[in-house]
Design a protein around this motif. Structure first.
Motif, PDB file in Angstrom:
ATOM      1  N   ALA A   1       0.826  -1.208   0.000  1.00 37.51           N
ATOM      2  CA  ALA A   1       0.000   0.000   0.000  1.00 37.51           C
ATOM      3  C   ALA A   1       0.862   1.262   0.000  1.00 37.51           C
ATOM      4  CB  ALA A   1      -0.937  -0.015   1.203  1.00 37.51           C
ATOM      5  N   GLY A   2       1.905   1.270   0.802  1.00 33.54           N
ATOM      6  CA  GLY A   2       2.799   2.420   0.805  1.00 33.54           C
ATOM      7  C   GLY A   2       3.561   2.566  -0.497  1.00 33.54           C
ATOM      8  N   ARG A   3       3.928   1.440  -1.087  1.00 36.93           N
ATOM      9  CA  ARG A   3       4.734   1.430  -2.305  1.00 36.93           C
ATOM     10  C   ARG A   3       3.961   1.975  -3.506  1.00 36.93           C
ATOM     11  NH1 ARG A   3       5.864  -3.466  -1.685  1.00 36.93           N
ATOM     12  NH2 ARG A   3       7.589  -3.006  -0.274  1.00 36.93           N
ATOM     13  N   ILE A   4       2.674   1.680  -3.581  1.00 34.90           N
ATOM     14  CA  ILE A   4       1.905   2.011  -4.790  1.00 34.90           C
ATOM     15  C   ILE A   4       1.008   3.234  -4.617  1.00 34.90           C
ATOM     16  CG2 ILE A   4       1.887  -0.428  -5.397  1.00 34.90           C
ATOM     17  CD1 ILE A   4      -1.064  -0.540  -4.641  1.00 34.90           C
ATOM     18  N   ALA A   5       1.022   3.858  -3.454  1.00 32.23           N
ATOM     19  CA  ALA A   5       0.053   4.910  -3.147  1.00 32.23           C
ATOM     20  C   ALA A   5       0.042   6.039  -4.174  1.00 32.23           C
ATOM     21  CB  ALA A   5       0.318   5.473  -1.750  1.00 32.23           C
ATOM     22  N   ALA A   6       1.196   6.378  -4.699  1.00 32.02           N
ATOM     23  CA  ALA A   6       1.264   7.506  -5.637  1.00 32.02           C
ATOM     24  C   ALA A   6       0.797   7.139  -7.040  1.00 32.02           C
ATOM     25  CB  ALA A   6       2.700   8.041  -5.693  1.00 32.02           C
ATOM     26  N   ASP A   7       0.606   5.861  -7.310  1.00 31.11           N
ATOM     27  CA  ASP A   7       0.341   5.423  -8.681  1.00 31.11           C
ATOM     28  C   ASP A   7      -1.032   4.808  -8.904  1.00 31.11           C
ATOM     29  OD1 ASP A   7       2.988   5.973  -9.905  1.00 31.11           O
ATOM     30  OD2 ASP A   7       3.670   4.527  -8.403  1.00 31.11           O
ATOM     31  N   VAL A   8      -1.777   4.540  -7.849  1.00 33.03           N
ATOM     32  CA  VAL A   8      -3.098   3.927  -8.016  1.00 33.03           C
ATOM     33  C   VAL A   8      -4.160   4.807  -7.374  1.00 33.03           C
ATOM     34  CG1 VAL A   8      -2.083   1.621  -7.998  1.00 33.03           C
ATOM     35  CG2 VAL A   8      -3.064   2.550  -5.894  1.00 33.03           C
TER      36      VAL A   8
END
Length: 316
Positions: free
Chosen positions: A13-20
């Motif tokens: 969740a932290g890793r993809i937060a900016a992209d989804v």
């Protein structure tokens, strides 16, 4: 076999937060009063389906030098678009293998993200993808058979738990099983009172049979390809099946007519465009015997051929 954990999902969740897109829970006021209906509209993701979550998590976990070699994927459509989209964001090449019967709208969308698309015969996509990995040196990003993919898809379940901690049941489409594995893991950890149900077409109900038998079963590709739900024609892997055995309370199977009715219901009542694969969970809500209390239905994708959508709506 190590199963994905809630810690893996929180990391994703932290890793993809900016992209989804963090999709909302939408109240559907026309649902059963005893089982209030909420929709999780993953069709509102940038590529029109939940697959962005797993794709961005998988690419984000790669060593930059490995990622720079490019990526290879195989998919009937939505994972293809997600990997192409994520690869473009990371500035790396993407080679995507897609079955010849894939709807043209999904092939065109994958190419629009800059990916090289290779069409193949039914049942040949894994073999062709392996050849591309050998030829290009790219890294394979599978559609569901990978912990990073499962953890990425599970972020949708994390959001459900945060937005509706009192949820009583969650209904998730099943194909390869990555989405149900991830969401089920998150719900089991954070909302242990909730029941998690997979939903699949009667014409591609290999998971229901496998869970009943206690082991994977092999339905021929031609048999699974009969369903209108083109995104649900895959079969679980050993990894996803192990998750499904652990997190599912049952599988609801639905007819082709029920799937079409659910597409119409989402269009007319929720003003959401859903592909047949994305509407099966709503069909399961209508078919299944669910516990009382709030029910969340995953609208997993909205990439449907305009002609098919017109045909379904015209028949309502």
């Amino acid at each position: 076999m190590r199963l994905v954990t809630i810690e893996d999902i929180r990391g994703a969740a932290g890793r993809i937060a900016a992209d989804v897109v963090r999709t909302p829970l939408l109240p559907a006021t026309w649902g059963d009063p005893d089982r209030p209906l909420w929709l999780k509209p993953e069709n509102l993701q940038s590529i029109g389906a939940f697959k962005t979550r797993g794709a961005f998590n998988a690419l984000g976990l790669l060593d930059p030098q490995v990622r720079a070699r490019g990526v290879v994927a195989y998919s009937s459509g939505n994972h293809a678009q997600a990997v192409a989209f994520a690869a473009a964001r990371y500035g790396v090449a993407a080679h995507i293998v897609m079955p010849e019967e894939t709807p043209a709208v999904k092939v065109a969308a994958t190419r629009a993200h800059g990916a090289q698309v290779v069409l193949c015969a039914a049942g040949e996509r894994e073999r062709v993808a392996a050849e591309l990995v050998e030829r290009t040196g790219g890294v394979l990003i599978p559609p569901f058979d990978h912990p990073a993919i499962i953890a990425g898809q599970g972020t949708a379940g994390l959001e459900i738990a945060e937005d509706l901690p009192s949820v009583a049941s969650v209904l998730v489409p099943i194909s390869g099983g990555g989405l149900a594995s991830g969401i089920g893991t998150a719900i089991r950890a954070l909302c242990p009172q909730a029941k998690v149900f997979g939903v699949e077409p009667e014409l591609a109900a290999d998971t229901a049979e496998a869970l009943a038998r206690g082991h994977l079963v092999d339905w021929p590709v031609a048999q699974r390809n009969r369903t209108i739900a083109d995104g649900l024609r895959s079969t679980p892997s050993a990894l996803t099946f192990a998750h499904l055995q652990h997190v599912l309370d049952g599988v609801i199977t639905v007819s082709e007519g029920e799937i079409r009715t659910a597409v119409r219901e989402l269009a007319h009542r929720a003003h959401l465009v859903a592909e047949p694969s994305g509407a099966v969970a709503l069909a399961g809500y209508r078919r299944g015997t669910l516990p009382d209390g709030p029910a969340v239905v995953i609208v997993s994708g909205g990439n449907i051929e305009p002609a098919l959508l017109g045909d379904i709506l015209a028949c309502g």
